[in-house]
Motif scaffolding. Structure first.
Motif, short mmCIF file in Angstrom:
data_model
loop_
_atom_site.label_atom_id
_atom_site.label_comp_id
_atom_site.label_asym_id
_atom_site.label_seq_id
_atom_site.Cartn_x
_atom_site.Cartn_y
_atom_site.Cartn_z
N VAL A 157 2.43 6.44 8.38
CA VAL A 157 1.50 5.61 9.17
C VAL A 157 1.65 4.14 8.79
O VAL A 157 1.62 3.25 9.66
CB VAL A 157 0.04 6.09 8.96
N CYS A 158 1.82 3.86 7.50
CA CYS A 158 2.04 2.47 7.07
C CYS A 158 3.32 1.90 7.67
O CYS A 158 3.36 0.75 8.12
CB CYS A 158 2.10 2.40 5.54
N PHE B 213 0.83 -1.21 0.00
CA PHE B 213 0.00 0.00 0.00
C PHE B 213 0.86 1.25 0.00
O PHE B 213 0.59 2.21 -0.74
CB PHE B 213 -0.92 -0.01 1.21
N ALA B 214 1.91 1.26 0.84
CA ALA B 214 2.79 2.44 0.89
C ALA B 214 3.49 2.65 -0.45
O ALA B 214 3.65 3.80 -0.90
CB ALA B 214 3.81 2.27 2.01
N ARG B 215 3.92 1.55 -1.08
CA ARG B 215 4.58 1.69 -2.38
C ARG B 215 3.59 2.16 -3.45
O ARG B 215 3.90 3.02 -4.28
CB ARG B 215 5.20 0.35 -2.78
N ALA B 216 2.39 1.60 -3.44
CA ALA B 216 1.40 1.95 -4.46
C ALA B 216 0.94 3.40 -4.32
O ALA B 216 0.62 4.05 -5.32
CB ALA B 216 0.20 1.00 -4.37
N LEU B 217 0.92 3.89 -3.10
CA LEU B 217 0.41 5.24 -2.87
C LEU B 217 1.29 6.30 -3.54
O LEU B 217 0.79 7.32 -4.02
CB LEU B 217 0.33 5.51 -1.36
N GLY B 218 2.59 6.05 -3.60
CA GLY B 218 3.48 7.04 -4.19
C GLY B 218 4.02 6.64 -5.55
O GLY B 218 4.93 7.30 -6.06
N GLU B 219 3.48 5.59 -6.15
CA GLU B 219 3.99 5.12 -7.44
C GLU B 219 3.67 6.14 -8.54
O GLU B 219 2.59 6.72 -8.59
CB GLU B 219 3.38 3.76 -7.78
N ALA C 107 2.80 16.36 1.53
CA ALA C 107 2.76 16.13 2.97
C ALA C 107 1.69 15.11 3.34
O ALA C 107 1.90 14.27 4.23
CB ALA C 107 2.51 17.45 3.70
N LEU C 108 0.56 15.15 2.66
CA LEU C 108 -0.50 14.18 2.95
C LEU C 108 -0.05 12.77 2.59
O LEU C 108 -0.27 11.81 3.36
CB LEU C 108 -1.76 14.55 2.18
N LEU C 109 0.58 12.60 1.45
CA LEU C 109 1.11 11.29 1.07
C LEU C 109 2.21 10.83 2.02
O LEU C 109 2.32 9.64 2.33
CB LEU C 109 1.62 11.33 -0.37
N LEU C 110 3.02 11.77 2.48
CA LEU C 110 4.09 11.44 3.43
C LEU C 110 3.51 10.93 4.74
O LEU C 110 3.98 9.94 5.30
CB LEU C 110 4.97 12.67 3.68
N VAL C 111 2.47 11.57 5.23
CA VAL C 111 1.83 11.12 6.47
C VAL C 111 1.25 9.73 6.31
O VAL C 111 1.38 8.86 7.19
CB VAL C 111 0.75 12.13 6.91
N ALA C 112 0.59 9.49 5.17
CA ALA C 112 0.00 8.17 4.93
C ALA C 112 1.09 7.09 4.87
O ALA C 112 0.94 6.01 5.45
CB ALA C 112 -0.81 8.18 3.64
N LEU D 99 4.77 2.84 10.47
CA LEU D 99 4.52 2.61 11.89
C LEU D 99 3.74 1.32 12.10
O LEU D 99 4.02 0.56 13.04
CB LEU D 99 3.75 3.79 12.49
N ALA D 100 2.76 1.08 11.23
CA ALA D 100 1.99 -0.15 11.35
C ALA D 100 2.87 -1.38 11.12
O ALA D 100 2.73 -2.39 11.81
CB ALA D 100 0.83 -0.14 10.36
N ILE D 101 3.80 -1.28 10.16
CA ILE D 101 4.69 -2.40 9.89
C ILE D 101 5.53 -2.75 11.11
O ILE D 101 5.74 -3.92 11.44
CB ILE D 101 5.59 -2.07 8.68
N ASN D 102 6.02 -1.72 11.82
CA ASN D 102 6.84 -1.96 13.00
C ASN D 102 6.01 -2.35 14.21
O ASN D 102 6.52 -3.01 15.12
CB ASN D 102 7.66 -0.71 13.33
N ALA D 103 4.73 -1.95 14.25
CA ALA D 103 3.90 -2.26 15.40
C ALA D 103 3.27 -3.64 15.31
O ALA D 103 2.97 -4.25 16.36
CB ALA D 103 2.80 -1.20 15.55
N ILE D 104 3.06 -4.15 14.10
CA ILE D 104 2.40 -5.44 13.94
C ILE D 104 3.13 -6.57 14.66
O ILE D 104 2.51 -7.32 15.43
CB ILE D 104 2.22 -5.76 12.44
#
Length: 290
Positions: free
Chosen positions: A268-269, A215-221, A260-265, A271-276
């Motif tokens: 968050v991804c 998802f993180a990769r696709a968001l900025g592709e 900035a909005l894409l950076l925040v998204a 952070l989720a990867i490290n928290a899982i």
């Protein structure tokens, strides 16, 4: 004897305190390079976005064209990540659990999107799914338009997100082995029950991690999408492309707001990867205590 043992113990203790020679210098150089390459550009973007103020940021984001691009980027990234998740898990299962001619070739092809330039991938996908392409010439007369439509964007994002799903699930499957499945089968569990109660709980952290990475990769592709998307405003224009357009229009505030909005998204991804893994490790400890 004690005089000989004590120095040797000090040497051993010093060895374990400093497992790598020059650790402090290596750490300092590594953090310095990380700051120059990653942290400073991100900090500059964050400071510039904060300087817009809430009113300026909302004014830039509430533009109808920006909202259409953001909806398209987030929506196609979500769909592509889900498809890549299931397809990647299936590919990883086949590569790990079965031996067949061409297995090594299939395993190597998984990494092709990593090595292939994204622009080349976009051109190839467009040539395949356009109206006169190998596949598009059969799909478009039947009413399925792929190129220059959101469906084409999803296919391009699946192409670049699939390796993340495969490579996060594959090592977990290799470490899992077949002992637990054989034990469940010996106790009379059906295949679906074994999949649901034995395999999926072990794969769930890896599946969520692969989904977040895709998802993180696709968001900025950018490169693999702009050729097949068609880039029509309000229809097939993605957010990364709109950032470039805003810069060409000298609308730096608008470009910074979208970036900035894409950076925040993406953050968050991450952070989720490290928290899982931490969350699942905590749940396992709680189960063991019970």
């Amino acid at each position: 004897m004690s005089a000989i043992v004590q120095p040797s113990l000090r040497v051993v203790a010093r060895h374990f305190r400093n497992p790598l020679p020059g650790f402090g210098l290596s750490l300092g150089l590594g953090l310095a390079w990380l700051s120059v390459v990653v942290l400073l550009p991100l900090a500059a973007l964050t400071i510039r976005a904060a300087g817009l103020g809430m009113d300026g940021w909302l004014r830039a984001v509430q533009d109808p064209r920006v909202q259409a691009a953001l909806k398209l980027s987030f929506g196609t990234a979500l769909v592509a990540s889900l498809v890549a998740l299931f397809a990647g898990a299936l590919v990883a299962w086949v590569v790990v659990r079965y031996r067949f001619p061409g297995r090594r070739l299939l395993d190597a092809l998984v990494d092709l999107p990593f090595a292939l330039p994204t622009a080349v991938a976009g051109i190839a996908l467009t040539a395949i799914y356009s109206a006169n392409g190998w596949v598009g010439r059969w799909l478009e007369p039947a009413g399925f338009k792929i190129a220059y439509a959101p469906a084409g964007i999803v296919i391009a994002l699946i192409f670049i997100g699939l390796p993340f799903a495969v490579r996060t699930v594959q090592p977990v499957l290799e470490a899992l082995g077949r002992e637990q499945e054989e034990a469940a089968a010996s106790l009379g569990a059906a295949r679906l029950t074994t999949l649901r109660r034995v395999i999926l709980p072990e794969l769930l952290p890896a599946l969520l991690t692969g989904f977040s990475l895709a998802f993180a990769r696709a968001l900025g592709e950018y490169g693999s999408v702009i050729f097949i998307a068609g880039n029509l405003p309000y229809k097939t224009e993605i957010a990364p492309l709109l950032i470039t357009i805003r810069l060409e229009e000298y609308d730096y505030n608008g470009a910074v707001a979208i970036a900035a909005l894409l950076l925040v998204a993406s953050f968050v991804c991450l952070l989720a990867i490290n928290a899982i893994p931490l969350l699942f490790a905590h749940e396992r400890r709680e189960r063991q205590r019970e």
